[in-house]
Write a protein that holds these residues in place. Structure first.
Motif, PDB file in Angstrom:
ATOM      1  N   VAL A 233     -10.364 -14.299   0.083  1.00 37.13           N
ATOM      2  CA  VAL A 233     -10.658 -14.471  -1.335  1.00 37.13           C
ATOM      3  C   VAL A 233     -12.052 -13.901  -1.553  1.00 37.13           C
ATOM      4  O   VAL A 233     -12.928 -14.022  -0.684  1.00 37.13           O
ATOM      5  N   SER A 234     -12.274 -13.282  -2.681  1.00 34.01           N
ATOM      6  CA  SER A 234     -13.553 -12.636  -2.955  1.00 34.01           C
ATOM      7  C   SER A 234     -14.639 -13.680  -3.223  1.00 34.01           C
ATOM      8  O   SER A 234     -14.902 -14.062  -4.359  1.00 34.01           O
ATOM      9  N   THR A 235     -15.256 -14.162  -2.139  1.00 35.40           N
ATOM     10  CA  THR A 235     -16.303 -15.168  -2.205  1.00 35.40           C
ATOM     11  C   THR A 235     -17.476 -14.746  -1.334  1.00 35.40           C
ATOM     12  O   THR A 235     -17.402 -13.751  -0.607  1.00 35.40           O
ATOM     13  N   LYS A 236     -18.540 -15.541  -1.378  1.00 36.83           N
ATOM     14  CA  LYS A 236     -19.716 -15.253  -0.556  1.00 36.83           C
ATOM     15  C   LYS A 236     -19.369 -15.287   0.937  1.00 36.83           C
ATOM     16  O   LYS A 236     -19.831 -14.455   1.714  1.00 36.83           O
ATOM     17  N   ARG A 246     -15.356  -6.256  -3.262  1.00 34.38           N
ATOM     18  CA  ARG A 246     -14.754  -6.475  -4.576  1.00 34.38           C
ATOM     19  C   ARG A 246     -13.358  -7.062  -4.417  1.00 34.38           C
ATOM     20  O   ARG A 246     -12.754  -6.979  -3.337  1.00 34.38           O
ATOM     21  N   SER A 247     -12.859  -7.646  -5.491  1.00 35.77           N
ATOM     22  CA  SER A 247     -11.535  -8.242  -5.454  1.00 35.77           C
ATOM     23  C   SER A 247     -10.461  -7.159  -5.577  1.00 35.77           C
ATOM     24  O   SER A 247     -10.729  -6.036  -5.989  1.00 35.77           O
ATOM     25  N   SER A 248      -9.240  -7.518  -5.196  1.00 38.79           N
ATOM     26  CA  SER A 248      -8.102  -6.610  -5.285  1.00 38.79           C
ATOM     27  C   SER A 248      -6.844  -7.460  -5.381  1.00 38.79           C
ATOM     28  O   SER A 248      -6.915  -8.692  -5.463  1.00 38.79           O
ATOM     29  N   ILE A 249      -5.691  -6.833  -5.352  1.00 36.89           N
ATOM     30  CA  ILE A 249      -4.437  -7.591  -5.418  1.00 36.89           C
ATOM     31  C   ILE A 249      -4.345  -8.572  -4.257  1.00 36.89           C
ATOM     32  O   ILE A 249      -3.966  -9.729  -4.439  1.00 36.89           O
ATOM     33  N   PHE A 250      -4.723  -8.130  -3.066  1.00 36.79           N
ATOM     34  CA  PHE A 250      -4.609  -8.984  -1.886  1.00 36.79           C
ATOM     35  C   PHE A 250      -5.866  -9.808  -1.621  1.00 36.79           C
ATOM     36  O   PHE A 250      -5.852 -10.690  -0.773  1.00 36.79           O
ATOM     37  N   ILE A 251      -6.942  -9.510  -2.319  1.00 37.64           N
ATOM     38  CA  ILE A 251      -8.177 -10.297  -2.196  1.00 37.64           C
ATOM     39  C   ILE A 251      -8.573 -10.748  -3.603  1.00 37.64           C
ATOM     40  O   ILE A 251      -9.347 -10.081  -4.294  1.00 37.64           O
ATOM     41  N   PRO A 252      -8.004 -11.869  -4.061  1.00 40.71           N
ATOM     42  CA  PRO A 252      -8.244 -12.293  -5.441  1.00 40.71           C
ATOM     43  C   PRO A 252      -9.641 -12.866  -5.626  1.00 40.71           C
ATOM     44  O   PRO A 252     -10.318 -13.235  -4.662  1.00 40.71           O
ATOM     45  N   THR A 253     -10.068 -12.954  -6.863  1.00 40.46           N
ATOM     46  CA  THR A 253     -11.285 -13.703  -7.169  1.00 40.46           C
ATOM     47  C   THR A 253     -11.008 -15.185  -6.928  1.00 40.46           C
ATOM     48  O   THR A 253      -9.843 -15.614  -6.851  1.00 40.46           O
ATOM     49  N   ALA A 254     -12.064 -15.962  -6.826  1.00 39.94           N
ATOM     50  CA  ALA A 254     -11.896 -17.404  -6.643  1.00 39.94           C
ATOM     51  C   ALA A 254     -11.121 -18.010  -7.807  1.00 39.94           C
ATOM     52  O   ALA A 254     -10.296 -18.910  -7.622  1.00 39.94           O
ATOM     53  N   GLU A 255     -11.370 -17.520  -9.013  1.00 44.01           N
ATOM     54  CA  GLU A 255     -10.693 -18.048 -10.199  1.00 44.01           C
ATOM     55  C   GLU A 255      -9.187 -17.781 -10.154  1.00 44.01           C
ATOM     56  O   GLU A 255      -8.380 -18.656 -10.489  1.00 44.01           O
ATOM     57  N   LYS A 256      -8.798 -16.569  -9.736  1.00 49.32           N
ATOM     58  CA  LYS A 256      -7.374 -16.258  -9.646  1.00 49.32           C
ATOM     59  C   LYS A 256      -6.708 -17.083  -8.549  1.00 49.32           C
ATOM     60  O   LYS A 256      -5.572 -17.539  -8.700  1.00 49.32           O
ATOM     61  N   TYR A 257      -7.422 -17.241  -7.433  1.00 51.35           N
ATOM     62  CA  TYR A 257      -6.850 -18.061  -6.360  1.00 51.35           C
ATOM     63  C   TYR A 257      -6.629 -19.494  -6.836  1.00 51.35           C
ATOM     64  O   TYR A 257      -5.553 -20.072  -6.637  1.00 51.35           O
TER      65      TYR A 257
END
Length: 309
Positions: A233-236, A246-257
């Motif tokens: 997940v796109s986090t620290k 950066r986020s992507s389809i397979f690496i979502p933002t924390a909010e999307k997760y």
């Protein structure tokens, strides 16, 4: 005789295809159509979130506030706690929020948890999100890991999760309702090994087994325990470990997760991967031989180690 075997094999193949088709339809329903639970109505009016000032924890705080739950935010940084509290309060002014400063890596964690226990006494905490967690500063072989680093991982990932769970469980048992979400990791579940991050993987394995055991132990008390298993997940933390920029389809933002994760709380799944693209990755990983996955993970770890040296 040959025709009989052809019929038997055809029947077996049909049932295998039917089973997979039903599994696919169920997955589509869960991802696209299944409604999220009324967490406040089912479990109680308060949620406690550890590691609540960054990444997934912070996203959980905003999402649960949106669903009408009052919050107890727990983190080690008082300044960040106050900022997150104020941000949530500005957006959801009717939500009650309490903050508690707690550094799970410190030696006095037991006494601090007891203080926290006194602070939450009497609160109808229906949802617990055990999100706090740490990992290595970089990939390294087991013999190179400094004692301070691996003791920190054990304190935060193992002891922290255990202490907080035990404290919050007491009230849930008395009220005979509650939901506990422990954040696991694909590093200990999706892949057979996580070389060069061995202790981190082991601590997350503890979280997984603890969750699955408590799921059985407390189901008769009306308490749902779940280990959620995110991949990247796109986090620290992901940026620190995997150089995720950066986020992507397979690496979502924390909010999307978290949008997906909240939808899984309360359903009878002791272990789950809420985000749809992560579940696809898990499915394909399950088709590969362990030896191949081991070599792949080792090569990734070695490459990351070289980038940091």
């Amino acid at each position: 005789m040959i025709s009989t075997w052809i019929i038997l094999v055809s029947i077996l193949g049909f049932f295998i295809l039917l089973k997979n088709f039903i599994f696919f339809l169920k997955w589509i329903f869960v991802i696209l159509l299944r409604p999220s639970k009324d967490l406040k109505g089912i479990y109680g009016s308060w949620a406690l979130i550890t590691g609540s000032t960054d990444g997934i924890g912070k996203a959980f705080a905003f999402k649960l506030a949106k669903k009408g739950l009052n919050l107890v935010l727990v983190s080690r940084n008082s300044g960040k706690l106050k900022r997150v509290r104020d941000e949530i309060q500005d957006r959801y002014p009717d939500i009650k929020i309490r903050i508690f400063e707690l550094d799970f890596s410190e030696d006095d964690v037991v006494s601090r948890v007891r203080v926290m226990e006194e602070m939450i006494e009497g609160l109808d905490i229906g949802v617990l999100i055990n999100n706090v967690g740490v990992t290595y500063p970089g990939a390294m072989y087991f013999h190179e890991v400094d004692e301070k680093i691996w003791m920190n991982l054990v304190r935060v990932n193992v002891e922290g999760t255990s202490y907080v769970t035990k404290v919050v469980l007491k009230g849930m048992v008395a009220r005979r309702r509650g939901a506990i979400v422990n954040m696991g990791s694909g590093a200990s579940i999706v892949v057979p090994s996580h070389p060069l991050y061995a202790i981190y993987s082991a601590t997350k394995g503890y979280v997984d087994q603890l969750s699955r055991s408590l799921y059985v132990e407390y189901k008769p008390y009306g308490i749902d325990v779940q280990c959620q298993v995110p991949l990247y997940v796109s986090t620290k933390m992901a940026s620190q470990v995997a150089q995720v920029e950066r986020s992507s389809i397979f690496i979502p933002t924390a909010e999307k997760y978290v949008e997906a994760a909240v939808g899984f709380i309360g359903y009878d799944q002791p272990r789950c991967t809420p985000y749809w693209a992560h579940s696809i990755q898990w499915f394909f990983a399950s088709l590969l031989p362990d030896a191949l996955l081991d070599e792949w993970r080792l090569s990734i770890g070695i490459r990351r180690m070289k980038l940091t040296t």
